[in-house]
Design a protein around this motif. Structure first.
Motif, PDB file in Angstrom:
ATOM      1  N   GLU A   1      15.420 169.126 -85.034  1.00 36.37           N
ATOM      2  CA  GLU A   1      14.299 168.596 -84.266  1.00 36.37           C
ATOM      3  C   GLU A   1      14.622 167.296 -83.530  1.00 36.37           C
ATOM      4  N   LYS A   2      15.470 166.479 -84.108  1.00 41.80           N
ATOM      5  CA  LYS A   2      15.743 165.155 -83.556  1.00 41.80           C
ATOM      6  C   LYS A   2      16.691 165.232 -82.351  1.00 41.80           C
ATOM      7  N   THR A   3      16.449 164.427 -81.337  1.00 41.41           N
ATOM      8  CA  THR A   3      17.370 164.289 -80.224  1.00 41.41           C
ATOM      9  C   THR A   3      18.176 163.017 -80.432  1.00 41.41           C
ATOM     10  N   PHE A   4      19.284 162.898 -79.703  1.00 41.73           N
ATOM     11  CA  PHE A   4      20.043 161.660 -79.764  1.00 41.73           C
ATOM     12  C   PHE A   4      20.447 161.251 -78.364  1.00 41.73           C
ATOM     13  N   ASP A   5      20.653 159.972 -78.197  1.00 41.54           N
ATOM     14  CA  ASP A   5      21.015 159.397 -76.915  1.00 41.54           C
ATOM     15  C   ASP A   5      22.452 158.925 -77.011  1.00 41.54           C
ATOM     16  N   GLY A   6      23.314 159.371 -76.109  1.00 44.14           N
ATOM     17  CA  GLY A   6      24.710 158.977 -76.138  1.00 44.14           C
ATOM     18  C   GLY A   6      25.165 158.450 -74.796  1.00 44.14           C
ATOM     19  N   GLU A   7      26.026 157.437 -74.838  1.00 42.51           N
ATOM     20  CA  GLU A   7      26.571 156.899 -73.603  1.00 42.51           C
ATOM     21  C   GLU A   7      27.887 156.183 -73.876  1.00 42.51           C
ATOM     22  N   ILE A   8      28.753 156.149 -72.863  1.00 42.12           N
ATOM     23  CA  ILE A   8      29.990 155.379 -72.939  1.00 42.12           C
ATOM     24  C   ILE A   8      29.643 153.969 -72.500  1.00 42.12           C
TER      25      ILE A   8
ATOM     26  N   ILE B   1      31.547 153.855 -77.579  1.00 46.00           N
ATOM     27  CA  ILE B   1      30.389 154.665 -77.225  1.00 46.00           C
ATOM     28  C   ILE B   1      29.205 154.216 -78.057  1.00 46.00           C
ATOM     29  N   LYS B   2      28.026 154.587 -77.589  1.00 47.70           N
ATOM     30  CA  LYS B   2      26.807 154.277 -78.323  1.00 47.70           C
ATOM     31  C   LYS B   2      26.056 155.576 -78.514  1.00 47.70           C
ATOM     32  N   ILE B   3      25.768 155.907 -79.770  1.00 41.99           N
ATOM     33  CA  ILE B   3      24.958 157.079 -80.097  1.00 41.99           C
ATOM     34  C   ILE B   3      23.719 156.540 -80.774  1.00 41.99           C
ATOM     35  N   ASN B   4      22.571 156.795 -80.129  1.00 39.63           N
ATOM     36  CA  ASN B   4      21.323 156.130 -80.477  1.00 39.63           C
ATOM     37  C   ASN B   4      21.602 154.627 -80.407  1.00 39.63           C
ATOM     38  N   ASP B   5      21.420 153.861 -81.425  1.00 43.25           N
ATOM     39  CA  ASP B   5      21.693 152.431 -81.325  1.00 43.25           C
ATOM     40  C   ASP B   5      22.955 152.024 -82.071  1.00 43.25           C
ATOM     41  N   ASN B   6      23.769 152.988 -82.461  1.00 47.54           N
ATOM     42  CA  ASN B   6      24.976 152.695 -83.226  1.00 47.54           C
ATOM     43  C   ASN B   6      26.215 152.773 -82.341  1.00 47.54           C
ATOM     44  N   LYS B   7      27.070 151.748 -82.430  1.00 46.23           N
ATOM     45  CA  LYS B   7      28.308 151.726 -81.653  1.00 46.23           C
ATOM     46  C   LYS B   7      29.421 152.385 -82.461  1.00 46.23           C
ATOM     47  N   HIS B   8      30.290 153.118 -81.735  1.00 43.56           N
ATOM     48  CA  HIS B   8      31.419 153.809 -82.346  1.00 43.56           C
ATOM     49  C   HIS B   8      32.621 153.669 -81.432  1.00 43.56           C
ATOM     50  N   GLN B   9      33.816 153.842 -81.988  1.00 43.60           N
ATOM     51  CA  GLN B   9      35.021 153.903 -81.187  1.00 43.60           C
ATOM     52  C   GLN B   9      35.551 155.320 -81.223  1.00 43.60           C
TER      53      GLN B   9
ATOM     54  N   GLU C   1      40.342 167.174 -78.582  1.00 41.81           N
ATOM     55  CA  GLU C   1      40.690 166.630 -79.885  1.00 41.81           C
ATOM     56  C   GLU C   1      40.504 165.128 -79.787  1.00 41.81           C
ATOM     57  N   PHE C   2      39.832 164.549 -80.789  1.00 41.54           N
ATOM     58  CA  PHE C   2      39.539 163.122 -80.728  1.00 41.54           C
ATOM     59  C   PHE C   2      39.426 162.530 -82.125  1.00 41.54           C
ATOM     60  N   VAL C   3      39.541 161.208 -82.164  1.00 40.79           N
ATOM     61  CA  VAL C   3      39.332 160.457 -83.402  1.00 40.79           C
ATOM     62  C   VAL C   3      38.089 159.611 -83.181  1.00 40.79           C
ATOM     63  N   LEU C   4      37.085 159.829 -84.024  1.00 42.03           N
ATOM     64  CA  LEU C   4      35.832 159.077 -83.948  1.00 42.03           C
ATOM     65  C   LEU C   4      35.704 158.268 -85.226  1.00 42.03           C
ATOM     66  N   ASP C   5      35.672 156.949 -85.066  1.00 43.53           N
ATOM     67  CA  ASP C   5      35.572 156.053 -86.218  1.00 43.53           C
ATOM     68  C   ASP C   5      36.601 156.407 -87.292  1.00 43.53           C
ATOM     69  N   GLN C   6      37.868 156.531 -86.873  1.00 43.31           N
ATOM     70  CA  GLN C   6      39.002 156.769 -87.768  1.00 43.31           C
ATOM     71  C   GLN C   6      39.023 158.162 -88.400  1.00 43.31           C
ATOM     72  N   LYS C   7      38.214 159.114 -87.896  1.00 46.00           N
ATOM     73  CA  LYS C   7      38.212 160.466 -88.444  1.00 46.00           C
ATOM     74  C   LYS C   7      38.507 161.472 -87.322  1.00 46.00           C
ATOM     75  N   TYR C   8      39.466 162.365 -87.553  1.00 45.76           N
ATOM     76  CA  TYR C   8      39.901 163.366 -86.585  1.00 45.76           C
ATOM     77  C   TYR C   8      38.861 164.482 -86.461  1.00 45.76           C
ATOM     78  N   HIS C   9      38.639 164.907 -85.205  1.00 45.46           N
ATOM     79  CA  HIS C   9      37.737 166.032 -84.924  1.00 45.46           C
ATOM     80  C   HIS C   9      38.340 166.888 -83.815  1.00 45.46           C
ATOM     81  N   ARG C  10      37.974 168.160 -83.844  1.00 45.86           N
ATOM     82  CA  ARG C  10      38.378 169.075 -82.787  1.00 45.86           C
ATOM     83  C   ARG C  10      37.165 169.875 -82.347  1.00 45.86           C
ATOM     84  N   ALA C  11      36.927 169.906 -81.037  1.00 42.50           N
ATOM     85  CA  ALA C  11      35.823 170.689 -80.480  1.00 42.50           C
ATOM     86  C   ALA C  11      36.401 171.731 -79.528  1.00 42.50           C
TER      87      ALA C  11
END
Length: 170
Positions: free
Chosen positions: A9-16, A27-35, A47-57
């Motif tokens: 149900e929840k939406t999120f706001d993302g931006e570089i 980046i900022k997702i909702n009001d939280n900053k991430h690298q 393939e990316f690392v978000l906050d020191q954790k590897y992900h693949r989409a």
């Protein structure tokens, strides 16, 4: 930009919010900053690392307002901002108040997949001028005012950067 994950149900706001260099961004997702660090990106996925954790989409199929992905082996459908066309239109010069603006600019980088008009054609505000493909999504670039096409500055198969002139409308 607002995003919504299907069945949640929840939406999120993302931006570089910043380019840190070397394919790293803040980046900022909702009001939280991430690298985030982009390791590999092509037409099949990212393939990316978000906050020191590897992900693949992996990209499955996309439309202007919806993207189907598999992220870390979990299928996800993301519904992008329901007003995406209005946002692209506004940021490409279509604020409604700049009738004197001659140039129509691209708000996104992408590849030109179609051109809907030719020089001399009459257009109305909101008419599709061309369609760009960016990250396997197609986005229509629409006229920011009524007028006639003075010149088209793009070609099918060509690429444009953000803020490149797409057409001149007088």
């Amino acid at each position: 930009m607002d995003y919504k994950i299907k069945d949640i149900e929840k939406t999120f706001d993302g931006e570089i919010i910043g380019n840190l260099g070397n394919n790293e961004y803040e980046i900022k997702i909702n009001d939280n900053k991430h690298q985030i660090k982009i390791l590999k990106m092509d037409s099949k996925g990212i393939e990316f690392v978000l906050d020191q954790k590897y992900h693949r989409a992996k990209y499955l199929e996309n439309s202007t307002n919806e993207m189907n992905l598999i992220i870390d082996n979990v299928p996800i459908t993301i519904n992008m901002h329901t007003d995406l066309d209005k946002i692209v239109f506004k940021h490409s010069g279509g604020s409604g108040t700049s009738d004197s603006q001659l140039t129509l600019k691209s708000q996104i980088p992408g590849k030109v997949v179609s051109i809907a008009v030719k020089e001399g054609d009459s257009v109305k505000q909101g008419d599709v001028i061309c369609t760009l493909e960016s990250m396997k999504m197609q986005v229509a670039i629409k006229s920011h005012k009524n007028g006639s096409i003075k010149s088209i500055k793009v070609k099918i198969g060509g690429t444009v950067a953000k803020s490149d002139i797409v057409a001149e409308i007088e």
